[in-house]
Design a protein around this motif. Structure first.
Motif, PDB file in Angstrom:
ATOM      1  N   GLN A  44      64.586 -24.049 -12.941  1.00 37.27           N
ATOM      2  CA  GLN A  44      64.735 -23.025 -11.909  1.00 37.27           C
ATOM      3  C   GLN A  44      65.532 -21.852 -12.467  1.00 37.27           C
ATOM      4  OE1 GLN A  44      63.730 -23.024  -8.710  1.00 37.27           O
ATOM      5  NE2 GLN A  44      63.385 -25.136  -8.073  1.00 37.27           N
ATOM      6  N   GLN A  45      65.366 -20.704 -11.821  1.00 34.98           N
ATOM      7  CA  GLN A  45      66.198 -19.536 -12.091  1.00 34.98           C
ATOM      8  C   GLN A  45      66.918 -19.164 -10.816  1.00 34.98           C
ATOM      9  OE1 GLN A  45      63.979 -16.208 -13.650  1.00 34.98           O
ATOM     10  NE2 GLN A  45      64.701 -16.585 -15.710  1.00 34.98           N
ATOM     11  N   VAL A  46      68.161 -18.715 -10.930  1.00 35.47           N
ATOM     12  CA  VAL A  46      68.901 -18.263  -9.767  1.00 35.47           C
ATOM     13  C   VAL A  46      69.807 -17.103 -10.185  1.00 35.47           C
ATOM     14  CG1 VAL A  46      70.747 -19.961 -10.121  1.00 35.47           C
ATOM     15  CG2 VAL A  46      70.412 -18.944  -7.871  1.00 35.47           C
ATOM     16  N   GLU A  47      69.819 -16.091  -9.363  1.00 37.08           N
ATOM     17  CA  GLU A  47      70.681 -14.925  -9.621  1.00 37.08           C
ATOM     18  C   GLU A  47      71.836 -14.966  -8.632  1.00 37.08           C
ATOM     19  OE1 GLU A  47      70.556 -10.077  -9.167  1.00 37.08           O
ATOM     20  OE2 GLU A  47      68.707 -11.135  -9.714  1.00 37.08           O
ATOM     21  N   ILE A  48      73.063 -14.790  -9.148  1.00 38.07           N
ATOM     22  CA  ILE A  48      74.236 -14.766  -8.283  1.00 38.07           C
ATOM     23  C   ILE A  48      75.055 -13.524  -8.574  1.00 38.07           C
ATOM     24  CG2 ILE A  48      74.328 -17.273  -8.067  1.00 38.07           C
ATOM     25  CD1 ILE A  48      76.651 -17.270 -10.013  1.00 38.07           C
ATOM     26  N   GLN A  49      75.827 -13.133  -7.567  1.00 37.83           N
ATOM     27  CA  GLN A  49      76.680 -11.949  -7.660  1.00 37.83           C
ATOM     28  C   GLN A  49      78.127 -12.421  -7.591  1.00 37.83           C
ATOM     29  OE1 GLN A  49      75.673  -8.511  -5.120  1.00 37.83           O
ATOM     30  NE2 GLN A  49      77.792  -8.548  -4.443  1.00 37.83           N
ATOM     31  N   LEU A  72      71.503 -28.500 -17.131  1.00 38.92           N
ATOM     32  CA  LEU A  72      72.155 -27.543 -18.018  1.00 38.92           C
ATOM     33  C   LEU A  72      71.903 -26.146 -17.470  1.00 38.92           C
ATOM     34  CD1 LEU A  72      73.547 -26.662 -20.700  1.00 38.92           C
ATOM     35  CD2 LEU A  72      71.256 -26.665 -21.718  1.00 38.92           C
ATOM     36  N   ALA A  73      72.998 -25.380 -17.267  1.00 42.07           N
ATOM     37  CA  ALA A  73      72.885 -24.020 -16.720  1.00 42.07           C
ATOM     38  C   ALA A  73      73.422 -23.025 -17.736  1.00 42.07           C
ATOM     39  CB  ALA A  73      73.647 -23.902 -15.410  1.00 42.07           C
ATOM     40  N   ILE A  74      72.598 -22.010 -18.061  1.00 41.84           N
ATOM     41  CA  ILE A  74      73.014 -20.952 -18.992  1.00 41.84           C
ATOM     42  C   ILE A  74      72.870 -19.618 -18.256  1.00 41.84           C
ATOM     43  CG2 ILE A  74      72.583 -19.818 -21.202  1.00 41.84           C
ATOM     44  CD1 ILE A  74      71.398 -22.412 -22.210  1.00 41.84           C
ATOM     45  N   GLY A  75      73.982 -18.919 -18.077  1.00 46.83           N
ATOM     46  CA  GLY A  75      73.989 -17.669 -17.313  1.00 46.83           C
ATOM     47  C   GLY A  75      74.048 -16.447 -18.204  1.00 46.83           C
ATOM     48  N   ARG A  76      73.221 -15.463 -17.898  1.00 45.39           N
ATOM     49  CA  ARG A  76      73.180 -14.206 -18.646  1.00 45.39           C
ATOM     50  C   ARG A  76      73.573 -13.055 -17.722  1.00 45.39           C
ATOM     51  NH1 ARG A  76      70.341 -12.552 -23.026  1.00 45.39           N
ATOM     52  NH2 ARG A  76      71.188 -14.501 -23.842  1.00 45.39           N
ATOM     53  N   ASP A  77      74.435 -12.156 -18.245  1.00 41.85           N
ATOM     54  CA  ASP A  77      74.865 -10.982 -17.486  1.00 41.85           C
ATOM     55  C   ASP A  77      73.712  -9.970 -17.427  1.00 41.85           C
ATOM     56  OD1 ASP A  77      76.011  -8.728 -16.433  1.00 41.85           O
ATOM     57  OD2 ASP A  77      77.855  -8.862 -17.610  1.00 41.85           O
ATOM     58  N   SER A  79      73.033 -25.432  -4.714  1.00 42.28           N
ATOM     59  CA  SER A  79      71.841 -26.031  -4.120  1.00 42.28           C
ATOM     60  C   SER A  79      70.685 -26.043  -5.123  1.00 42.28           C
ATOM     61  CB  SER A  79      71.440 -25.256  -2.857  1.00 42.28           C
ATOM     62  OG  SER A  79      70.941 -23.970  -3.179  1.00 42.28           O
ATOM     63  N   VAL A  80      70.586 -24.999  -5.962  1.00 38.94           N
ATOM     64  CA  VAL A  80      69.537 -24.963  -6.987  1.00 38.94           C
ATOM     65  C   VAL A  80      69.817 -26.006  -8.057  1.00 38.94           C
ATOM     66  CG1 VAL A  80      68.401 -23.525  -8.721  1.00 38.94           C
ATOM     67  CG2 VAL A  80      69.060 -22.533  -6.525  1.00 38.94           C
ATOM     68  N   ILE A  81      71.092 -26.166  -8.431  1.00 36.83           N
ATOM     69  CA  ILE A  81      71.460 -27.214  -9.395  1.00 36.83           C
ATOM     70  C   ILE A  81      70.983 -28.576  -8.895  1.00 36.83           C
ATOM     71  CG2 ILE A  81      73.415 -28.498 -10.388  1.00 36.83           C
ATOM     72  CD1 ILE A  81      73.083 -25.882 -11.772  1.00 36.83           C
ATOM     73  N   ASN A  82      71.216 -28.865  -7.633  1.00 42.61           N
ATOM     74  CA  ASN A  82      70.811 -30.160  -7.067  1.00 42.61           C
ATOM     75  C   ASN A  82      69.284 -30.300  -7.028  1.00 42.61           C
ATOM     76  OD1 ASN A  82      73.465 -31.017  -6.625  1.00 42.61           O
ATOM     77  ND2 ASN A  82      73.567 -29.972  -4.633  1.00 42.61           N
ATOM     78  N   GLN A  83      68.568 -29.188  -6.764  1.00 38.19           N
ATOM     79  CA  GLN A  83      67.101 -29.241  -6.775  1.00 38.19           C
ATOM     80  C   GLN A  83      66.583 -29.592  -8.161  1.00 38.19           C
ATOM     81  OE1 GLN A  83      65.219 -25.729  -5.163  1.00 38.19           O
ATOM     82  NE2 GLN A  83      66.612 -25.653  -3.420  1.00 38.19           N
ATOM     83  N   VAL A  84      67.164 -28.966  -9.202  1.00 40.56           N
ATOM     84  CA  VAL A  84      66.736 -29.259 -10.575  1.00 40.56           C
ATOM     85  C   VAL A  84      67.011 -30.720 -10.902  1.00 40.56           C
ATOM     86  CG1 VAL A  84      67.155 -28.735 -13.007  1.00 40.56           C
ATOM     87  CG2 VAL A  84      67.017 -26.880 -11.329  1.00 40.56           C
ATOM     88  N   ILE A  85      68.155 -31.231 -10.505  1.00 40.03           N
ATOM     89  CA  ILE A  85      68.496 -32.627 -10.791  1.00 40.03           C
ATOM     90  C   ILE A  85      67.524 -33.575 -10.088  1.00 40.03           C
ATOM     91  CG2 ILE A  85      70.259 -34.413 -10.471  1.00 40.03           C
ATOM     92  CD1 ILE A  85      72.374 -32.210 -10.824  1.00 40.03           C
ATOM     93  N   SER A  86      67.184 -33.251  -8.842  1.00 41.88           N
ATOM     94  CA  SER A  86      66.335 -34.161  -8.064  1.00 41.88           C
ATOM     95  C   SER A  86      64.857 -34.066  -8.437  1.00 41.88           C
ATOM     96  CB  SER A  86      66.510 -33.885  -6.570  1.00 41.88           C
ATOM     97  OG  SER A  86      66.097 -32.558  -6.258  1.00 41.88           O
ATOM     98  N   THR A  87      64.385 -32.875  -8.813  1.00 38.50           N
ATOM     99  CA  THR A  87      62.950 -32.683  -9.085  1.00 38.50           C
ATOM    100  C   THR A  87      62.618 -32.654 -10.571  1.00 38.50           C
ATOM    101  OG1 THR A  87      63.097 -30.261  -9.092  1.00 38.50           O
ATOM    102  CG2 THR A  87      62.744 -31.344  -6.966  1.00 38.50           C
TER     103      THR A  87
END
Length: 772
Positions: free
Chosen positions: A555-560, A586-591, A543-551
């Motif tokens: 954004q930042q999002v934390e997932i488990q 483009l999404a770059i995830g950091r541990d 849902s955050v990916i789609n928000q970034v694409i549309s707006t």
């Protein structure tokens, strides 16, 4: 919306009379902007006072349809009906969204209800909302888009945030009510001059300290509350000059406060106003018995006399100072400042509570044999240089001995104590006559250094001093270990970066429709297993990916993400980018797993006893005070058991402190295994333990204490080579019944149980005694 009944009183105010609703509305709007959580304030009759951030799903759809609007109203009424003081209530609207509410109570009066709502606890099941759109003839695409914008927040988080906002609102209203009442008191004093007898009674029994002086500065009156709080009588304070000398013995502080008062006095003398100003200050005042109190002081000029009214805010001020000290230190730790700088600020904050003390922090070297200077801003340079590098040992001053023995060392008179014989001349030159030193221990009970408090007069610490030095040593330990963990984390990240060319972060690219067009091996490895948990964590992410694409907004999002060893926490930075298909992401995830584990470790350190892993003294009092309030509200019995190991010093002397620690750990284990899950057990210090038993009668508590006594007496501690030892304990039991009209506090309960426990020891030990 139903009205929550309140107690009738002439001293009742509406919330609009206590706080500035416009300013409060700005606070709620700011809260909504920061968290995305809609909120509102409703009066006791259900009238809307202010609101912020109602979402499109409700505004454009639910409220616009007769059936779904009725659902919203029913949900609100149901939520208000179940709302209870000190309880966070919630309801799931038939339209599918959660609402929360808690009443704002001031002295038993319901003055408003704070709402937070129109949110979800997990990513929405869009099929249900699509069916709802079809049922009520909504524009399905627009309605689903609105549902996707609804904030998704865990239940525990929204409860904490609502509780915090209720606390803030209550504090604001309570402070305003106190100010109104104090203003009424001053008005009563002005208009009651003709009723001398009634005035005398009013003044003497006022909850505030009151005195006044004439134009020449002669103090003419001091009420009973003033004497009870500060100790001074009218004979002690013949003039206002004597008051300044006694209340503010530090010359610099005295001069600052005196000049402020003098300037105000001159302005009042030259003013023609019918409504003279009031001089309001908050200062630390020295009492007659040598202690200090934090007071709010208000001075008014009335009929050629100066009226002085003071209120004791010591406990609140000390609590706020501790929180400020802790927060400032943790902010500096988070910023990665140098340890010496952090410790310097910690000492500055601690010393601000009492300018007469001088503090120092010494740290053990890598070998654990020598103490090195870390921070001591109030001690002379020559003194710090002389003790830097001193080898620890018994008899090496207070700090060298405390670090060597691993226990608090109190030297009340440096000039006569044998520990200070090698350093007496040095201490005398620095003007130091007493020193109390507390070991700084790590979470594994390793001595890291010492925190010391010096005074220029001989003396021993009272209970407040002990709490202060323990608090400071604990904060120092947290800072030292936090920085060490941070350094280790930084080294780990540097090593990770050196491998980044061949092992990059989790990276993914998406086209304008939110479809994957590229993933690197790391990303693929994390999400290769298409499990139900993966699907849940990825819903919000997509849902955050789609928000970034549309707006186009980053954004930042934390997932488990579930992995073989547990869970991995990833922080994704998502930005808009142009690709072959137009605007994508483009999404770059950091541990960030290590960061989460470090936060959990710090929280546990602040609440647990390092040796037994039971809750510590400070956390026990937080929980106990809360249980006292609950028991008082519902008239439930509350029982407390205190027990102390018998002849524990002999165990340490015979087998050493290592075996003594094993005994304490064993006692903690058997206590947890014996008591109920609802009971609270803590280590208060040394070999002393306490158990708080909710909804428990005195007989039940006595039986529990007897059962625990037998279990402890039967427990064995293995020393190896087929050698075992056993210990016994003496118990004290007390119970508080609120329906009997008692207004005892947890401190009084501990005192009663402690007296009973020592009676058990006097009667032969290994037994249970009652305070009744």
């Amino acid at each position: 919306m139903k009205h929550i009944p309140v107690i009738s009183s002439s001293d009742y105010y509406r919330i609009e009379e206590l706080i500035d609703i416009t300013s409060f509305a700005e606070i709620l709007e700011g809260y909504y902007q920061a968290t995305g959580i809609p909120n509102g304030l409703v009066g006791p009759e259900g009238e809307l006072i202010t609101q912020a951030g109602w979402i499109d799903a409700c505004t454009h759809f639910h409220r616009g349809n007769e059936e779904t609007n009725r659902r919203c109203i029913e949900s609100n009424c149901s939520l208000l009906e179940q709302a209870r003081p000190t309880t966070i209530s919630y309801s799931l609207c038939k339209n599918g969204l959660y609402d929360y509410a808690t009443p704002i109570m001031i002295e038993g009066h319901h003055i408003a209800t704070l709402f937070m709502g129109q949110l979800l606890h997990e990513s929405p099941d869009l099929e249900d909302f699509e069916q709802q759109a079809e049922r009520f003839n909504y524009d399905k695409a627009a309605y689903i888009a609105a549902i996707k914008q609804v904030a998704v927040i865990p239940k525990e988080q929204i409860e904490k945030q609502l509780g915090h906002m209720v606390h803030v609102t209550t504090v604001m209203a309570t402070s305003a009510l106190s100010a109104i009442r104090e203003q009424h008191l001053q008005q009563a004093l002005i208009h009651s001059k003709k009723q001398r007898i009634e005035m005398q009674d009013l003044l003497d029994n006022s909850p505030a300290g009151i005195s006044w002086c004439d134009e020449a500065g002669k103090i003419e009156y001091i009420n009973h509350t003033f004497t009870r709080m500060l100790g001074y009588t009218l004979e002690d304070l013949p003039s206002i000059d004597i008051w300044f000398e006694k209340a503010y013995p530090d010359p610099d502080v005295q001069r600052e406060i005196y000049l402020r008062w003098k300037d105000w006095t001159e302005k009042q003398a030259n003013s023609d106003s019918l409504f003279p100003d009031t001089l309001t200050t908050e200062t630390t005042i020295h009492c007659k018995d040598g202690t200090t109190r934090r007071m709010v002081n208000r001075i008014s000029s009335i009929n050629h006399k100066q009226l002085y009214i003071c209120s004791d805010v010591t406990e609140k001020w000390r609590s706020e100072q501790k929180n400020l000290t802790r927060n400032r230190m943790m902010e500096r730790v988070a910023k990665g400042e140098q340890l010496n700088s952090i410790m310097h600020q910690l000492i500055t904050d601690i010393e601000s509570d009492d300018p007469s003390m001088r503090c120092s922090i010494l740290l053990l070297d890598a070998e654990g044999k020598h103490l090195l200077n870390c921070a001591a801003p109030s001690l002379p340079d020559f003194y710090n240089e002389a003790i830097n590098g001193v080898e620890i040992g018994e008899g090496v001053g207070s700090c060298g001995t405390a670090a060597y023995l691993g226990k608090r060392i109190v030297v009340d008179d440096i000039a006569t104590h044998p520990y200070w014989k090698p350093y007496r001349e040095l201490a005398a030159r620095a003007g130091l006559l007493s020193c109390w030193s507390e070991p700084i221990r790590s979470s594994t009970n390793k001595v890291l250094g010492t925190f010391a408090i010096y005074h220029e007069t001989p003396g021993t610490p009272n209970a407040d001093d002990i709490e202060q030095i323990s608090f400071a040593a604990n904060l120092a330990s947290i800072a030292i270990e936090s920085l060490k963990n941070r350094e280790e984390l930084i080294r780990s990240e540097l090593a990770y970066r050196s491998l980044a060319e061949n092992a990059p972060d989790a990276i993914a690219r998406y086209d304008g429709k939110g479809e994957l067009i590229y993933t690197n091996p790391n990303f693929t490895a994390l999400f290769m297993h298409n499990t139900l948990e993966n699907e849940r964590c990825l819903k919000h992410y997509h849902s955050v990916i789609n928000q970034v694409i549309s707006t186009g907004k980053p954004q930042q999002v934390e997932i488990q993400v579930p992995i073989a060893s547990g869970y991995c926490y990833l922080m994704f930075n998502i930005v808009s980018e142009e690709n072959e298909g137009g605007s994508g992401a483009l999404a770059i995830g950091r541990d960030i797993t290590l960061h989460r584990e470090m936060e959990q470790k710090l929280e546990k350190q602040a609440r647990s006893d390092f040796l037994t892993q039971l809750i510590n003294r400070r956390h026990f009092f937080e929980l106990a005070n809360r249980e006292v309030l609950v028991a008082s509200r519902y008239n439930n019995p509350l029982s407390l058991i205190m027990f102390d190991l018998d002849h524990f010093k002999q165990v340490n002397d015979t087998y050493g402190h290592g075996i003594g620690d094993m005994v304490l750990q064993k006692i903690a284990d058997v206590s947890l295994a014996t008591i109920r899950a609802t009971d609270i057990v803590a280590r208060l210090g040394g070999e002393e333990f306490v158990v708080l038993m909710v909804q428990t009668s005195h007989d039940e508590a006595w039986q529990s204490a007897e059962r625990l006594r037998q279990v402890i007496a039967a427990a064995t501690i293995s020393l190896g080579r087929d050698e075992e030892i056993t210990v016994t304990a003496s118990f004290g039991v007390t119970t508080l019944y609120f329906d009997s009209g008692s207004n005892h506090t947890i401190n009084q309960m501990i005192s009663d149980a402690d007296n009973a426990m020592y009676r058990a020891k006097q009667e032969g030990r290994n037994r249970v005694a009652s305070s009744w």
